[in-house]
Design an enzyme around this catalytic site. Structure first.
Site, mmCIF file in Angstrom:
data_model
loop_
_atom_site.group_PDB
_atom_site.id
_atom_site.type_symbol
_atom_site.label_atom_id
_atom_site.label_comp_id
_atom_site.label_asym_id
_atom_site.label_seq_id
_atom_site.Cartn_x
_atom_site.Cartn_y
_atom_site.Cartn_z
ATOM 1 N N GLY B 68 0.801 -1.147 0.004
ATOM 2 C CA GLY B 68 0.148 -0.001 -0.025
ATOM 3 C C GLY B 68 0.930 1.293 0.055
ATOM 4 O O GLY B 68 0.539 2.293 -0.590
ATOM 5 N N THR B 69 2.128 1.184 0.788
ATOM 6 C CA THR B 69 3.041 2.276 0.825
ATOM 7 C C THR B 69 3.411 2.744 -0.664
ATOM 8 O O THR B 69 3.521 3.901 -0.946
ATOM 9 C CB THR B 69 4.235 1.966 1.897
ATOM 10 N N GLN B 181 -7.676 1.345 4.095
ATOM 11 C CA GLN B 181 -8.456 0.871 5.291
ATOM 12 C C GLN B 181 -9.916 0.886 4.657
ATOM 13 O O GLN B 181 -10.672 0.106 5.613
ATOM 14 C CB GLN B 181 -8.479 1.838 6.487
ATOM 15 N N GLY B 202 -2.779 -5.514 0.523
ATOM 16 C CA GLY B 202 -3.473 -6.860 0.670
ATOM 17 C C GLY B 202 -3.577 -7.281 2.062
ATOM 18 O O GLY B 202 -4.678 -7.745 2.346
ATOM 19 N N THR B 239 9.380 -7.798 -11.160
ATOM 20 C CA THR B 239 9.003 -9.273 -11.717
ATOM 21 C C THR B 239 7.559 -9.160 -10.880
ATOM 22 O O THR B 239 7.517 -9.113 -9.439
ATOM 23 C CB THR B 239 9.683 -10.394 -11.461
ATOM 24 N N CYS B 327 5.692 5.898 15.613
ATOM 25 C CA CYS B 327 6.701 5.764 16.494
ATOM 26 C C CYS B 327 7.610 6.780 15.601
ATOM 27 O O CYS B 327 7.976 6.467 14.454
ATOM 28 C CB CYS B 327 7.448 4.556 16.783
HETATM 29 C C1 LIG Z 1 -4.377 4.407 5.435
HETATM 30 C C2 LIG Z 1 -3.072 3.262 4.923
HETATM 31 N N1 LIG Z 1 -2.470 3.803 4.089
HETATM 32 C C3 LIG Z 1 -1.398 2.908 3.734
HETATM 33 C C4 LIG Z 1 -1.062 2.014 4.382
HETATM 34 C C5 LIG Z 1 0.311 1.180 4.163
HETATM 35 O O1 LIG Z 1 -0.057 -0.130 3.441
HETATM 36 P P1 LIG Z 1 1.340 -1.121 3.691
HETATM 37 O O2 LIG Z 1 1.224 -1.676 4.860
HETATM 38 O O3 LIG Z 1 0.706 -2.181 2.621
HETATM 39 O O4 LIG Z 1 2.314 -0.412 3.059
HETATM 40 C C6 LIG Z 1 -1.610 1.693 5.577
HETATM 41 C C7 LIG Z 1 -1.161 0.464 6.355
HETATM 42 O O5 LIG Z 1 -0.650 0.809 7.617
HETATM 43 C C8 LIG Z 1 -2.747 2.391 6.121
HETATM 44 O O6 LIG Z 1 -3.519 2.189 7.085
#
Ligand SMILES: Cc1ncc(COP(=O)(O)O)c(C=O)c1O
Lengths: 375, 385
Positions: B68-69, B181, B202, B239, B327
């Site tokens: 997600g990041t 979320q 995921g 990949t 943190c």
């Molecule tokens: C709102 C939100 N965005 C992005 C992320 C990051 O996703 P990932 O853990 O897959 O990098 C999170 C997870 O903590 C999240 O809660």
């Protein structure tokens, strides 16, 4: 008895093994790393300090291997107020503080212990080398080279009652071996020696940045003659010989030592080694770790961490301890602790009491305050 | 053990785990031309179609990422870079974003002099759209991208993404939304929502960690972050993680199909949790929007207690939750979300987040109710030192 134990874990080998031993003894142990710096550096450089993020990770990794929960407690503000500020003001007042001792007194066995107790813990365990006997007396560690009873002698009996020192009965090299056997990666991590909040080890620079560098005089204590100048009396410690920067040697060619520091007029007095001789020492308010005595009684006293031990006659009242040394000490700095031990080669010398040194007197000179205090 | 931290990560759905394990046994690089490669590619493309189908996106709009990041970083930086130009260097974001967005934006500000506008939030943690309206009235031409999350990860408040999109659209400004979320918990339709980019992850919806996706409109320009083989529309290289993608598709599909019934179940369970907590600790403050929030999120401040202390005590009692605060250098910082909502530092430090998910049941809530009284009492006596 199974206790709930909070193990303070610096990220070093000693506190990791201490935590492992407490857990192995059947206690319910939680590891806590104390974050003491407001702006921790990411990586350790050399063997200095214990407050980097890397140290916190090392502590966490050790806790994971031991299999105990682990948290970071932010004690930075308290540490700054109680230890770092005290460090500055002690130097500014011409004394020589021991920050490790202050940290034990105000942080580890005060703020941390109080919080731990409130949260339901029974004790705080650390990697200090010292022993506690069945009577609750604090005794020197088995390993004389590592003994840290001196920096723990400031604890009150109540604080001591809730402390655990699992390493007191073991020599350091055995602790390292044990760390290795336990699979702790910190087994080979170098010990930290310097003051943890002075990352580069440059105490004088650290003090200058805060206390300034005002020029003052270096004066011959006997003649009053000005021998040179310095940039801040806080740079000096009684008994110091090097770093005076004097151009002219003494008449007799012998080295000169710092005899006294007077912060009000930023003055440093120097003289020969004989003038450093001290036989009478007086402290501020004492802390008793054994049943109180008034004396006079025979004991041994230690005047700085890992320093020499002197046989002495000790007397005491509420205001302080007074020690008459049977053999003179040289270069005793105010601000350090005087720790009184009851010698015991077998069980380890027991700490009787401690106090912060505030006045000394040589055999020759007459010091009113010490005299009046009845030393 | 009671696991009340599903917003941090939720267990993999059994179906997703099966899909993962099944696929992980197979050989094949989805870019290869031979039979093994074709088999892998088929799984990837079927997964893409399923995810598109479940979320109202065309298959070609699904760009797989490593988290997600990464999806957030790709959207924020990629859209900004693609549109930045003379007189246009401003990113509009909100004061309650996850670090994956907030820190990406801050980095562009610090290192590339991007100008940043942070939309404020109200006391419920809902972004104030009026501020965007005002900003666009005068400065629309300066804005490269608007990024606003769909649902907040700390306090669970659902955000007015559609209103933001409606304000941005007349100016042609692309909108990215972090829906990490939201997916599987609240209805999300990419086409109907109108955002140009949407991030998902995921491990927040029953799939594996380390795989995510960016839904990206086909005609929206996005500069790549990762250069290499160009596997994903030349926008993302690397990949592809075939088992991860197969499991992600399985999880998205299932989470979306069961969403409404799960949302009802979790809302009831959450209300039970909230009732229990407030009965035990009447002084506790239930944070966020009482109505417009993620079904599984309950967030409280416990006056006079430190969140860290509560977390430790509950952990020792077998109840796992989060403080929600990030943190910084291992030291808990007061949550920027609560601060944005107008909480004081003390309240922000005394907060605790309980989040429910597909594997949660009443026993989890009761375990919390059993452990909480002593934890609160002890944490309170330790105080806010
Ligand atoms: C709102 C939100 N965005 C992005 C992320 C990051 O996703 P990932 O853990 O897959 O990098 C999170 C997870 O903590 C999240 O809660």
């Amino acid at each position: 008895m199974k206790l709930r134990v909070l193990a303070a874990m610096s990220g070093g080998v000693d506190s990791a093994v201490a935590a492992a031993r407490a857990a192995e003894a059947g206690h319910d142990v939680t590891g806590v790393h104390l974050a003491l710096s407001k702006n921790p550096q990411t990586y350790r450089s050399g063997a200095r300090g214990c407050c980097t993020i890397e140290d916190s990770r090392d502590a966490r990794r050790a806790a994971d291997v031991i299999g105990i929960p682990f948290y970071v407690w932010d004690m930075a503000e308290r540490f700054h107020e109680e230890v770092v500020e005290d460090f500055y003001s002690e130097y500014a007042a011409g004394r020589t503080p021991n920050p490790c001792l202050r940290c034990n007194e105000k942080i580890k066995f005060a703020a941390v212990l109080d919080r731990a107790m409130a949260l339901g813990f029974d004790a705080v365990a650390t990697g200090h080398y010292a022993r506690k006997d069945s009577d609750g007396l604090l005794r020197r560690a088995v390993d004389p080279g590592k003994d840290q009873s001196y920096v723990l002698a400031v604890l009150t009996p109540a604080q001591l009652a809730h402390s655990m020192f699992p390493l007191g009965d073991t020599p350091k090299d055995r602790v390292r071996l044990e760390a290795q056997e336990r699979g702790l990666a910190v087994a080979r991590k170098p010990d930290s020696h310097d003051i943890c909040f002075i990352a580069d080890g440059d105490t004088s620079g650290f003090l200058k940045r805060r206390l300034g560098s005002e020029t003052g005089e270096i004066v011959d204590a006997a003649t009053g003659e000005v021998l040179g100048d310095h940039d801040g009396a806080h740079q000096f410690t009684v008994g110091q010989r090097h770093g005076l920067g004097l151009q002219r040697p003494a008449e007799n060619g012998k080295p000169r030592y710092v005899l006294s520091i007077t912060p009000v007029d930023n003055r440093v007095e120097v003289g020969p080694r004989e003038a450093l001789q001290v036989e009478h020492i007086r402290t501020g308010e004492p802390v008793w770790l054994a049943p109180e005595r008034t004396g006079p009684f025979e004991a041994e006293v230690q005047l700085r961490a890992h320093g020499e031990v002197y046989p002495a006659t000790v007397t005491a009242d509420e205001q302080g301890l007074a020690a008459r040394l049977h053999r003179p000490a040289y270069g005793v700095a105010a601000g350090q602790a005087l720790v009184v031990y009851d010698p015991d080669a077998e069980a380890g010398d027991a700490v009787l009491a401690s106090g912060t040194i505030d006045a000394t007197r040589s055999p020759a000179a007459a010091d009113e305050s010490v005299e009046a205090a009845g030393v | 053990m009671a696991y009340l931290d599903h917003a941090a990560t939720t267990p993999m759905l059994p179906q997703a785990l099966d899909a993962y394990v099944r696929t992980a046994r197979e050989l094949g690089n989805a870019s290869s031309l031979h039979a093994s490669g074709r088999a892998a590619r088929r799984i990837v493309e079927e997964s893409r179609e399923r995810i598109g189908e479940a979320l109202g996106a065309k298959p070609s709009e699904v760009v797989f990422t490593g988290s997600g990041t990464e999806a957030d970083n790709l959207a924020v930086k990629g859209l900004h870079w693609a549109r930045r130009g003379a007189g246009r260097n401003r990113i509009v974001t909100t004061s309650i974003e996850h670090h994956a967005v907030a820190d990406a934006v801050a980095w562009l500000g610090d290192h590339e002099q991007a100008e940043i506008t942070q939309l404020p939030a109200d006391k419920f943690g809902r972004v104030c759209v009026e501020a965007l309206d005002e900003l666009l009235a005068d400065h629309a031409s300066e804005v490269t991208v608007i990024t606003a999350m769909w649902a907040n990860n700390e306090v669970g408040t659902l955000q007015p993404v559609e209103e933001i999109v409606a304000l941005a659209a007349p100016h042609g400004i692309p909108v990215h939304t972090d829906a990490v979320q939201a997916i599987g918990h609240t209805p999300v339709d990419f086409a109907a929502g109108g955002a140009d980019a949407l991030a998902l992850s995921g491990h927040k919806l029953g799939g594996p960690a380390g795989v995510g996706a960016l839904l990206l409109k086909r005609d929206t320009k996005c500069t790549p972050l990762l250069h290499g083989g160009g596997q994903e529309r030349e926008i993302r290289s690397g990949t592809l993680d075939v088992p991860g993608i197969a499991a992600l598709a399985e999880a998205v599909d299932l989470a979306v199909r069961t969403r409404d019934s799960e949302a009802r179940r979790l809302t009831d369970l959450r209300e039970l949790l909230v009732d229990r907590v407030l009965a035990i600790e009447p002084e506790a403050v239930y944070n966020g929007d009482p109505e417009h929030r993620l079904p599984g999120n309950a967030h409280f401040s416990f006056p006079g207690c430190e969140g860290d202390a509560l977390l430790m005590l509950l952990d020792a009692a077998g109840v796992e939750c989060a403080t929600g605060s990030a943190c910084s250098a291992g030291i808990a910082q007061p949550s920027h979300v609560l601060l944005a909502m107008g909480a004081g530092e003390q309240d922000a430090r005394s907060s605790l987040r309980f989040t429910l998910g597909w594997s949660s049941g009443e026993d989890d809530v009761e375990a919390l109710a059993a452990a909480l009284p002593e934890a609160v009492e002890r944490a309170r006596s330790a105080g806010l030192s």
